[in-house]
Scaffold this motif. Sequence first.
Motif, PDB file in Angstrom:
ATOM      1  N   PRO A   1       0.847  -2.753  -7.548  1.00  0.00           N
ATOM      2  CA  PRO A   1      -0.231  -3.712  -7.820  1.00  0.00           C
ATOM      3  C   PRO A   1      -0.800  -3.592  -9.411  1.00  0.00           C
ATOM      4  CG  PRO A   1      -0.477  -2.696  -5.785  1.00  0.00           C
ATOM      5  CD  PRO A   1       0.877  -1.945  -6.439  1.00  0.00           C
ATOM      6  N   LEU A   2      -0.597  -2.449  -9.899  1.00  0.00           N
ATOM      7  CA  LEU A   2      -1.312  -2.332 -11.201  1.00  0.00           C
ATOM      8  C   LEU A   2      -0.311  -3.024 -12.203  1.00  0.00           C
ATOM      9  CD1 LEU A   2      -3.416  -0.704 -13.080  1.00  0.00           C
ATOM     10  CD2 LEU A   2      -1.691   0.962 -13.415  1.00  0.00           C
ATOM     11  N   PHE A   3       0.871  -3.118 -11.798  1.00  0.00           N
ATOM     12  CA  PHE A   3       1.945  -3.922 -12.603  1.00  0.00           C
ATOM     13  C   PHE A   3       1.768  -5.450 -12.281  1.00  0.00           C
ATOM     14  CE2 PHE A   3       4.213  -0.003 -13.253  1.00  0.00           C
ATOM     15  CZ  PHE A   3       3.144   0.569 -14.135  1.00  0.00           C
ATOM     16  N   ALA A   4       1.026  -6.109 -11.581  1.00  0.00           N
ATOM     17  CA  ALA A   4       1.234  -7.491 -11.050  1.00  0.00           C
ATOM     18  C   ALA A   4       0.997  -8.438 -12.235  1.00  0.00           C
ATOM     19  CB  ALA A   4      -0.083  -7.685 -10.063  1.00  0.00           C
ATOM     20  N   GLY A   5       1.883  -9.420 -12.404  1.00  0.00           N
ATOM     21  CA  GLY A   5       1.772 -10.104 -13.402  1.00  0.00           C
ATOM     22  C   GLY A   5       2.519  -9.981 -14.949  1.00  0.00           C
ATOM     23  N   LEU A   6       3.176  -8.616 -14.876  1.00  0.00           N
ATOM     24  CA  LEU A   6       3.812  -8.094 -15.903  1.00  0.00           C
ATOM     25  C   LEU A   6       5.271  -8.163 -15.643  1.00  0.00           C
ATOM     26  CD1 LEU A   6       2.077  -4.815 -16.591  1.00  0.00           C
ATOM     27  CD2 LEU A   6       1.327  -6.942 -17.607  1.00  0.00           C
TER      28      LEU A   6
ATOM     29  N   THR B   1      -8.945  -3.720 -11.867  1.00  0.00           N
ATOM     30  CA  THR B   1     -10.019  -3.929 -10.953  1.00  0.00           C
ATOM     31  C   THR B   1      -9.879  -4.531  -9.758  1.00  0.00           C
ATOM     32  OG1 THR B   1     -11.138  -4.740 -13.219  1.00  0.00           O
ATOM     33  CG2 THR B   1     -12.084  -5.643 -11.247  1.00  0.00           C
ATOM     34  N   ARG B   2      -8.809  -5.297  -9.388  1.00  0.00           N
ATOM     35  CA  ARG B   2      -8.355  -5.529  -8.160  1.00  0.00           C
ATOM     36  C   ARG B   2      -8.092  -4.622  -6.960  1.00  0.00           C
ATOM     37  NH1 ARG B   2      -4.274 -10.540  -9.883  1.00  0.00           N
ATOM     38  NH2 ARG B   2      -5.921 -12.171 -10.084  1.00  0.00           N
TER      39      ARG B   2
ATOM     40  N   LEU C   1      -9.333  -1.253  -7.675  1.00  0.00           N
ATOM     41  CA  LEU C   1     -10.709  -0.725  -7.170  1.00  0.00           C
ATOM     42  C   LEU C   1     -11.421  -1.254  -6.297  1.00  0.00           C
ATOM     43  CD1 LEU C   1     -11.512   0.891 -10.834  1.00  0.00           C
ATOM     44  CD2 LEU C   1     -10.487   2.187  -8.590  1.00  0.00           C
ATOM     45  N   SER C   2     -11.661  -2.935  -6.466  1.00  0.00           N
ATOM     46  CA  SER C   2     -12.196  -3.608  -5.461  1.00  0.00           C
ATOM     47  C   SER C   2     -11.331  -3.210  -4.020  1.00  0.00           C
ATOM     48  CB  SER C   2     -12.071  -4.978  -5.822  1.00  0.00           C
ATOM     49  OG  SER C   2     -12.606  -5.207  -7.203  1.00  0.00           O
ATOM     50  N   ASP C   3     -10.240  -3.654  -4.004  1.00  0.00           N
ATOM     51  CA  ASP C   3      -9.573  -3.369  -2.727  1.00  0.00           C
ATOM     52  C   ASP C   3      -9.871  -2.284  -2.062  1.00  0.00           C
ATOM     53  OD1 ASP C   3      -8.438  -5.943  -2.894  1.00  0.00           O
ATOM     54  OD2 ASP C   3      -6.518  -5.308  -3.848  1.00  0.00           O
ATOM     55  N   ARG C   4      -9.740  -1.107  -2.806  1.00  0.00           N
ATOM     56  CA  ARG C   4     -10.150   0.315  -2.312  1.00  0.00           C
ATOM     57  C   ARG C   4     -11.690   0.418  -1.860  1.00  0.00           C
ATOM     58  NH1 ARG C   4      -8.009   5.357  -2.771  1.00  0.00           N
ATOM     59  NH2 ARG C   4      -6.026   4.136  -2.732  1.00  0.00           N
ATOM     60  N   LEU C   5     -12.484  -0.130  -2.628  1.00  0.00           N
ATOM     61  CA  LEU C   5     -13.854  -0.408  -2.284  1.00  0.00           C
ATOM     62  C   LEU C   5     -14.165  -1.185  -0.859  1.00  0.00           C
ATOM     63  CD1 LEU C   5     -16.667   0.219  -2.780  1.00  0.00           C
ATOM     64  CD2 LEU C   5     -17.227  -1.491  -4.114  1.00  0.00           C
ATOM     65  N   GLN C   6     -13.141  -2.049  -0.777  1.00  0.00           N
ATOM     66  CA  GLN C   6     -13.449  -3.110   0.475  1.00  0.00           C
ATOM     67  C   GLN C   6     -12.966  -2.287   1.727  1.00  0.00           C
ATOM     68  OE1 GLN C   6     -11.368  -6.812   0.286  1.00  0.00           O
ATOM     69  NE2 GLN C   6     -11.881  -7.400   2.088  1.00  0.00           N
ATOM     70  N   ARG C   7     -11.735  -1.667   1.341  1.00  0.00           N
ATOM     71  CA  ARG C   7     -11.551  -0.806   2.675  1.00  0.00           C
ATOM     72  C   ARG C   7     -12.268   0.302   3.034  1.00  0.00           C
ATOM     73  NH1 ARG C   7      -6.365  -1.293  -0.086  1.00  0.00           N
ATOM     74  NH2 ARG C   7      -6.308   0.609  -0.959  1.00  0.00           N
ATOM     75  N   THR C   8     -12.734   0.852   2.085  1.00  0.00           N
ATOM     76  CA  THR C   8     -13.963   1.888   2.233  1.00  0.00           C
ATOM     77  C   THR C   8     -15.024   1.513   3.098  1.00  0.00           C
ATOM     78  OG1 THR C   8     -13.105   3.078   0.426  1.00  0.00           O
ATOM     79  CG2 THR C   8     -15.321   3.740   1.403  1.00  0.00           C
ATOM     80  N   THR C   9     -15.641   0.397   2.665  1.00  0.00           N
ATOM     81  CA  THR C   9     -16.816  -0.536   3.359  1.00  0.00           C
ATOM     82  C   THR C   9     -16.298  -0.638   4.801  1.00  0.00           C
ATOM     83  OG1 THR C   9     -17.304  -1.056   1.091  1.00  0.00           O
ATOM     84  CG2 THR C   9     -18.490  -2.243   3.029  1.00  0.00           C
ATOM     85  N   GLU C  10     -15.415  -1.311   4.580  1.00  0.00           N
ATOM     86  CA  GLU C  10     -14.866  -1.828   6.312  1.00  0.00           C
ATOM     87  C   GLU C  10     -14.749  -0.586   7.176  1.00  0.00           C
ATOM     88  OE1 GLU C  10     -11.199  -3.541   5.666  1.00  0.00           O
ATOM     89  OE2 GLU C  10     -12.162  -5.659   4.982  1.00  0.00           O
ATOM     90  N   GLN C  11     -14.199   0.739   6.656  1.00  0.00           N
ATOM     91  CA  GLN C  11     -14.036   1.835   7.492  1.00  0.00           C
ATOM     92  C   GLN C  11     -15.451   2.242   7.883  1.00  0.00           C
ATOM     93  OE1 GLN C  11     -11.661   4.566   5.230  1.00  0.00           O
ATOM     94  NE2 GLN C  11      -9.695   3.066   5.609  1.00  0.00           N
ATOM     95  N   TYR C  12     -16.346   2.305   6.862  1.00  0.00           N
ATOM     96  CA  TYR C  12     -17.700   3.008   7.072  1.00  0.00           C
ATOM     97  C   TYR C  12     -18.456   1.789   7.828  1.00  0.00           C
ATOM     98  CZ  TYR C  12     -22.733   3.768   6.141  1.00  0.00           C
ATOM     99  OH  TYR C  12     -23.864   4.195   6.426  1.00  0.00           O
ATOM    100  N   VAL C  13     -18.337   0.378   7.904  1.00  0.00           N
ATOM    101  CA  VAL C  13     -18.867  -0.422   8.832  1.00  0.00           C
ATOM    102  C   VAL C  13     -18.363  -0.213  10.499  1.00  0.00           C
ATOM    103  CG1 VAL C  13     -19.291  -2.700   9.799  1.00  0.00           C
ATOM    104  CG2 VAL C  13     -19.450  -2.104   7.194  1.00  0.00           C
TER     105      VAL C  13
END
Length: 545
Positions: free
Chosen positions: A401-406, A519-520, A522-534
């Motif tokens: 994912p870090l190399f997406a678009g390259l 950014t994507r 880290l956002s994905d990681r934050l979203q997964r963490t939030t979903e797990q917490y919820v």
Amino acid sequence: RLGEHAYASRAKILTGAAVLCVAGFLGALAIRVDSDFLYYFDEKSEVRVDTETINREIVGSNPFYIVIEGPSPGFLKRWEVLREIKDLQRFVAGLPGITSSISLVDYMELLESGLNRTGAGDLVIDDEGNIVPAPKPRSFLEEPKNLEPVLSMIATSPATFKSVVTEDFGETNILVRTNLSGSRRIEETLARIRSWIGAHFPAELRVHLTGNLVLLSGTESDIVAGQIKSLSLALGIIFVVLALMFLSVRIGFFAILPNVVPIVLFFGTMGWLGILLNLGTSLIAAIALGIAVDSTIHYMARLNLELRGETDQVAALVRTVRTVGVPIVYTTVALFLGFLTFGFSSFVPIQNFGILTGFTMAASLGANLVLLPALLATTKVITLWDLVGVKLGQEPARTIPLFAGLRPGQARIVVLMGELKRFAPGEMVVRRGELGDEMYVIIRGRAEVWAGDGQERRRVAEHRRGDVFGEMGLVRHTERSADVVAAGDLEVLAVDERFLRRIQLRYPRIASKVFLNLTRVLSDRLQRTTEQYVALVPEQRATAR
């Protein structure tokens, strides 16, 4: 020590180099271009003394010709044309450095004086019967009707006058003798002659100056143009090669600077010391550039090797200077002493060539050992061979994912700008409790995340190609919350703030895509963490009841 000093004092070194370049540039503005062959000999040498004696006591030793072409045969027999030729000779005679000139008109005047002597013993009686002095005959230049007898005399033997005029009187030349030797003085004199001809001669007459002296005068502009073209072409090609080799215009610019500085100092020294730029000294810059760039490439190639897997930039610079610097010093000192032996020559161009080349070699040595490390102190060097050697597997833009678009080549550049780390099976990548400032991207292999101690220790996650871990260390520089262990042969890209700054500075377009991807991630990681917490909160509430 030299590498450490270059790194620690890079600001002072760059400032000093800038000051020297300014001084060299100002001196270069004062350079005089002059191909004076007498300057090649010492003032007391036999060649120079004899030449000056000939110029002073006999006749000018350096001639040139003014060739005049008429539009048709016989055109040069016209009285007004012959008068213009004589006027041109009078003008030329008044110029500095002109000792004499001879033309068709001079031959005709000599013939006319012979014709006029036939009546030199005649007695002249006036109207009153008194004997009076014979009137002085008027020249054909003063009386056009006197021209015909002279032309008739020339017609009896035209081959006698072939050195100054063609048989059909369609072309003639003026031989001008001078004591001029420097191309600058020669060019100034020729320019004044051309200007006078353009203002006074009729348009139907074609006039041009020729001879070895005229050709010599053209060398001044040729030397300047040749220096500009040759150095610009050489520097341009070297810059392109280095930029391609190290995959960066910035690196190419940094690499070319230590080769430009000695050349600027060379021209500046010539200007400040009043040394002429001529056929001999014009060779020095190109020779020095060729030798200096060889040292630069050796230095940068070695530095690139030392930086592989190395996080301490100072250590890499020190090792580079220690391994490559010593051979560079030996080679340059040998060349310096070799060229310096030319300074003992009695031939001035050889003297200047040896001394100035030796000086330029010394300047290039200092630039490569001091200025170049200062420029590269905080810059990651990547070569074309590194780019080819990096293997990221198939479709890195899709699987990481870090190399997406390259493009694949851009992804390799990202890897080379960072630090690629390899771990053996079971080796610890991240240890719980340690302070971290890096995030890791898995390029190849698997990694397991373990939490807890002793009997409570358990595997909580597994990461594969393209996954990211340790992101909180990059963002907040906090303690690691779990252990990450290589589940097999593992290869990861370490991403820290220094890597992000470096790629933003060197490759801003690639950096923009990497930052967006980061950014994507880290956002994905934050979203997964939030979903797990919820999802975990209802379970905890149910347990509490």
